[in-house]
Design a protein around this motif. Sequence first.
Motif, short mmCIF file in Angstrom:
data_model
loop_
_atom_site.label_atom_id
_atom_site.label_comp_id
_atom_site.label_asym_id
_atom_site.label_seq_id
_atom_site.Cartn_x
_atom_site.Cartn_y
_atom_site.Cartn_z
N ALA A 49 0.80 -1.22 0.00
CA ALA A 49 0.00 0.00 0.00
C ALA A 49 0.84 1.27 0.00
O ALA A 49 0.27 2.37 0.02
N LEU A 50 2.18 1.14 -0.01
CA LEU A 50 3.02 2.32 -0.08
C LEU A 50 2.70 3.10 -1.35
O LEU A 50 2.40 2.51 -2.40
N PRO A 51 2.74 4.43 -1.31
CA PRO A 51 2.33 5.23 -2.48
C PRO A 51 3.06 4.87 -3.76
O PRO A 51 2.46 4.72 -4.81
N ILE A 52 4.40 4.73 -3.69
CA ILE A 52 5.16 4.47 -4.91
C ILE A 52 4.87 3.08 -5.45
O ILE A 52 4.78 2.85 -6.67
N VAL A 53 4.68 2.08 -4.55
CA VAL A 53 4.38 0.71 -4.99
C VAL A 53 2.98 0.64 -5.57
O VAL A 53 2.75 0.04 -6.62
N ASP A 54 2.04 1.27 -4.89
CA ASP A 54 0.66 1.23 -5.37
C ASP A 54 0.53 1.90 -6.74
O ASP A 54 -0.17 1.41 -7.62
N GLN A 55 1.24 3.01 -6.93
CA GLN A 55 1.17 3.71 -8.21
C GLN A 55 1.80 2.88 -9.32
O GLN A 55 1.29 2.82 -10.44
N THR A 56 2.91 2.21 -9.01
CA THR A 56 3.57 1.39 -10.02
C THR A 56 2.68 0.24 -10.47
O THR A 56 2.55 -0.05 -11.65
N PHE A 57 2.03 -0.41 -9.50
CA PHE A 57 1.16 -1.53 -9.85
C PHE A 57 -0.06 -1.06 -10.63
O PHE A 57 -0.50 -1.71 -11.57
N ARG A 58 -0.62 0.08 -10.25
CA ARG A 58 -1.82 0.56 -10.95
C ARG A 58 -1.50 0.95 -12.38
O ARG A 58 -2.29 0.72 -13.29
N LEU A 59 -0.33 1.54 -12.61
CA LEU A 59 0.03 1.96 -13.96
C LEU A 59 0.52 0.81 -14.82
O LEU A 59 0.38 0.83 -16.05
N ALA A 60 1.11 -0.20 -14.19
CA ALA A 60 1.68 -1.29 -14.96
C ALA A 60 0.74 -2.48 -15.11
O ALA A 60 1.06 -3.43 -15.77
N SER A 61 -0.43 -2.41 -14.47
CA SER A 61 -1.37 -3.52 -14.55
C SER A 61 -2.34 -3.29 -15.70
O SER A 61 -3.00 -2.28 -15.77
N TYR A 62 -2.40 -4.25 -16.58
CA TYR A 62 -3.30 -4.16 -17.72
C TYR A 62 -4.46 -5.14 -17.60
O TYR A 62 -5.25 -5.26 -18.52
N SER A 63 -4.56 -5.86 -16.50
CA SER A 63 -5.63 -6.83 -16.36
C SER A 63 -6.99 -6.18 -16.19
O SER A 63 -8.01 -6.85 -16.34
N VAL A 64 -7.02 -4.85 -15.89
CA VAL A 64 -8.31 -4.18 -15.73
C VAL A 64 -9.06 -4.12 -17.04
O VAL A 64 -10.28 -3.97 -17.06
N ARG A 65 -8.37 -4.24 -18.18
CA ARG A 65 -9.02 -4.21 -19.48
C ARG A 65 -9.14 -5.60 -20.10
O ARG A 65 -9.44 -5.73 -21.27
N GLN A 66 -8.91 -6.60 -19.29
CA GLN A 66 -9.01 -7.96 -19.79
C GLN A 66 -10.46 -8.29 -20.09
O GLN A 66 -11.34 -8.09 -19.27
N VAL A 67 -10.69 -8.80 -21.28
CA VAL A 67 -12.05 -9.10 -21.71
C VAL A 67 -12.40 -10.55 -21.44
O VAL A 67 -13.40 -10.85 -20.80
N LEU A 68 -11.59 -11.48 -21.92
CA LEU A 68 -11.86 -12.89 -21.75
C LEU A 68 -10.84 -13.51 -20.80
O LEU A 68 -9.66 -13.20 -20.88
N THR A 69 -11.30 -14.37 -19.93
CA THR A 69 -10.42 -15.13 -19.07
C THR A 69 -10.04 -16.42 -19.78
O THR A 69 -10.78 -16.89 -20.63
N PRO A 70 -8.88 -17.01 -19.45
CA PRO A 70 -8.47 -18.23 -20.14
C PRO A 70 -9.49 -19.36 -19.95
O PRO A 70 -9.86 -19.69 -18.84
N ASN A 71 -9.94 -19.93 -21.06
CA ASN A 71 -10.87 -21.05 -21.03
C ASN A 71 -10.53 -21.97 -22.19
O ASN A 71 -10.74 -21.62 -23.34
N LYS A 72 -10.01 -23.13 -21.89
CA LYS A 72 -9.52 -24.05 -22.91
C LYS A 72 -10.36 -25.32 -22.97
O LYS A 72 -9.95 -26.32 -23.53
N ASP A 73 -11.56 -25.31 -22.35
CA ASP A 73 -12.36 -26.51 -22.29
C ASP A 73 -13.19 -26.72 -23.54
O ASP A 73 -13.64 -27.84 -23.80
N SER A 74 -13.44 -25.69 -24.34
CA SER A 74 -14.31 -25.84 -25.51
C SER A 74 -13.69 -26.78 -26.53
O SER A 74 -14.39 -27.61 -27.12
N SER A 75 -12.38 -26.68 -26.78
CA SER A 75 -11.74 -27.58 -27.75
C SER A 75 -11.72 -29.01 -27.24
O SER A 75 -11.81 -29.96 -28.03
#
Length: 238
Positions: free
Chosen positions: A37-63
């Motif tokens: 929760a340190l300011p510099i760590v929290d900012q780094t994770f928020r800016l470097a995390s792209y999972s917030v725009r993830q549309v589909l989660t991995p699902n390999k059962d259909s094949s």
Amino acid sequence: MGRKYKRKTDKQRDPTVFENALMEVKEKGASVRVAAALPIVDQTFRLASYSVRQVLTPNKDSSKLFHGLSTNTTKRLAYEYAVANKFSVPESWARDESAGRDWLTGFLERQGDLSLRTPEATSLARMTSFNRTNLCIFQTKLEGVLQRYQLSESCIYNLDETGCTTVQKVSKIITQKGVHQVGQVTSRERGELVTMVGIICANGNALPPCFIFPRVRFDEAWMMNGVPPACMFIPAGG
């Protein structure tokens, strides 16, 4: 936007950020939650995390269920899922009602263990019959036959057939643009299908292949030219 984006700077990749957070935990006795929760760590994770725009989660059962998704179906599914969950999507997605090729390429690269492959055509009857119940029945009966007749591995054979065409498949060639019809010389335009039977023993030995020709009479002199030794030829009407 290119499909192979290369990072041009080392911004937000400062290793001292994580080293300071680790020092807070080891030397100062802070908890992992407090260090994260340190300011510099929290900012780094928020800016470097792209999972917030993830549309589909991995699902390999259909094949695995013999209902794999094609590239176009996957892109349409990604768009429909994003709209249903009110995710922000590019304008091209809304215009085409489908995700773009860039998204599909990135999705496959992020998963790592996904690839495009040509599936083998499987009938519905074969797919539904391949289940745990039928396999257990087969294994039980097979074990009973082996024990009853005291059969060894050398007495068990497996046979399978495949079709071989007598006309070679032509490869792509370089030709002039604007030509509506392009040809390539082959032995025949439409060939006949020759059945090849392969037989292998459970102990690892294999029998020579057997070819079944769709004709009653044939000349062994030219049909056996260049084939592996000890091959068998059988006419379909014989």
